[in-house]
Motif scaffolding. Structure first.
Motif, short mmCIF file in Angstrom:
data_model
loop_
_atom_site.label_atom_id
_atom_site.label_comp_id
_atom_site.label_asym_id
_atom_site.label_seq_id
_atom_site.Cartn_x
_atom_site.Cartn_y
_atom_site.Cartn_z
N LEU A 188 -10.32 -2.99 -1.56
CA LEU A 188 -9.49 -3.53 -2.60
C LEU A 188 -7.99 -3.52 -2.33
CD1 LEU A 188 -9.91 -4.56 -5.53
CD2 LEU A 188 -9.42 -2.13 -6.19
N THR A 189 -7.61 -2.59 -1.75
CA THR A 189 -6.22 -2.68 -1.42
C THR A 189 -5.68 -3.49 -0.33
OG1 THR A 189 -6.23 -0.14 -1.82
CG2 THR A 189 -4.49 -1.06 -0.49
N ARG A 190 -6.66 -3.84 0.55
CA ARG A 190 -6.56 -4.64 1.59
C ARG A 190 -6.58 -6.25 1.02
NH1 ARG A 190 -10.10 -3.39 7.05
NH2 ARG A 190 -9.14 -1.57 7.31
N HIS A 191 -7.33 -6.55 0.45
CA HIS A 191 -7.48 -7.47 -0.72
C HIS A 191 -6.28 -8.09 -1.34
CE1 HIS A 191 -9.04 -10.98 -2.92
NE2 HIS A 191 -8.81 -10.36 -4.04
N ARG A 192 -5.72 -6.78 -1.92
CA ARG A 192 -4.64 -7.35 -2.71
C ARG A 192 -3.29 -7.63 -1.74
NH1 ARG A 192 -4.26 -2.37 -7.41
NH2 ARG A 192 -6.20 -3.37 -8.44
N GLY A 238 -0.42 2.50 6.91
CA GLY A 238 -0.59 3.45 5.80
C GLY A 238 -2.04 3.74 5.69
N GLU A 239 -2.86 2.98 5.90
CA GLU A 239 -4.53 3.03 5.96
C GLU A 239 -4.85 4.12 6.79
OE1 GLU A 239 -7.13 0.08 6.32
OE2 GLU A 239 -6.48 -0.99 4.84
N ALA A 240 -4.27 4.15 7.98
CA ALA A 240 -4.62 5.17 8.99
C ALA A 240 -4.23 6.71 8.64
CB ALA A 240 -3.98 4.89 10.48
N PHE A 241 -3.07 6.76 8.01
CA PHE A 241 -2.59 8.02 7.49
C PHE A 241 -3.30 8.28 6.14
CE2 PHE A 241 1.11 7.00 10.28
CZ PHE A 241 1.47 8.49 10.80
N ASP A 242 -3.66 7.47 5.34
CA ASP A 242 -4.66 7.99 4.30
C ASP A 242 -5.97 8.33 4.65
OD1 ASP A 242 -4.66 8.24 1.54
OD2 ASP A 242 -5.25 6.07 1.23
#
Ligand code: PTJ
Length: 246
Positions: free
Chosen positions: A17-21, A42-46
């Motif tokens: 969803l975040t990627r889509h946004r 950011g995604e990698a750290f998340d």
């Protein structure tokens, strides 16, 4: 905004969803293409943090809320990623803390400034600063240094989510209390912050709002104690430990 074809049962629903946004933000001319790269980092750290708000990040969100409530002139800085990911959530945080919202871009163009301001207004913002461009952050090259004199220029406390390291350091140099949301605890932004919130923006902002609402009735000394008890170095170490342990 919602993801059109993402079933909520998908194990990576939030992430998709975040990627889509962010993609939609680029399509709308809000988010820069570099914002896609920032999102990937950011995604990698998340992922390494377990895609959850760790206890030290929750403490940081509470301390940040206390700072915003205690400030004389708090400002929430919004860039192209923040506008795409959490526009309504930033407006809600501003309302809960009495902060101003200012658009402040790394890759500043007037068209993107206007589009982001409009987007924030569509999500309920009454006043959006950043378009006057009559102030400067000393020590930075041209576009990135531009701010409103009566916004970030004169603010005492500034929330800078997903900031580039140079500008975060320059704002701290100006003597402002800097609250940073950044999933990378080793980034210069997180390292130079009075309060580093090592969490995903999409979780951190509503969490700060919830803390601000819970603290709204507290007196000045209670807020001061919360601020004094927060240890930025310990919060950064806790996040690094979580990344190593996972
Ligand atoms: O819209 P502009 O022109 O102001 O540009 C914004 C970006 C984000 C492109 C610009 O500030 C930039 O290049 O930032 P950096 O240097 O890539 O840093 C972004 C930081 O935010 C990195 O440390 C990422 O790990 C972190 N990050 C990315 N997505 C998230 C995040 N932190 C919290 N929540 C996220 N969703």
């Amino acid at each position: 905004m919602t993801g059109p074809d993402i079933p909520e049962s998908h194990p990576r629903y939030e992430s998709l969803l975040t990627r889509h946004r962010i993609e939609e933000g680029v399509d709308l001319g809000i988010t820069s293409r570099q914002g896609l790269i920032a999102q990937g980092r950011g995604e990698a750290f998340d992922y390494l943090l377990g895609e959850e708000t760790i206890p030290s990040a929750d403490d940081a969100a509470r301390a940040a809320a206390a700072h915003l409530l205690s400030a004389d002139q708090p400002v929430l800085s919004v860039n192209g990623n923040v506008a795409a990911l959490a526009p309504g959530e930033m407006v809600a945080l501003a309302a809960a803390t009495g902060a101003d919202i200012e658009v402040n871009l790394f890759n500043r163009t007037e068209a993107r400034m206007e589009r982001i301001a409009d987007h924030l207004r569509e999500h309920g913002a009454e006043e959006v600063k950043g378009l006057n461009a009559d102030g400067r952050i000393p020590g930075l090259d041209h576009e990135r240094a531009t701010v409103d004199a009566d916004g970030i220029g004169s603010a005492d406390v500034v929330l800078v989510p997903l900031e580039d390291g140079d500008r975060a350091a320059a704002l701290a140099e100006m003597g402002k209390t800097e609250l940073v949301i950044d999933l990378n605890p080793m980034s210069r932004s997180a390292q130079s912050a009075a309060v580093p919130i090592v969490d995903n923006l999409i979780r951190a902002v509503p969490n700060m709002t919830a803390h601000a609402e819970a603290l709204a009735g507290e007196d000045a000394s209670t807020l001061e104690n919360i601020i004094d008890d927060f240890d930025a170095d310990a919060a950064l170490s806790a996040a690094e430990e979580r990344i190593r342990d996972i």
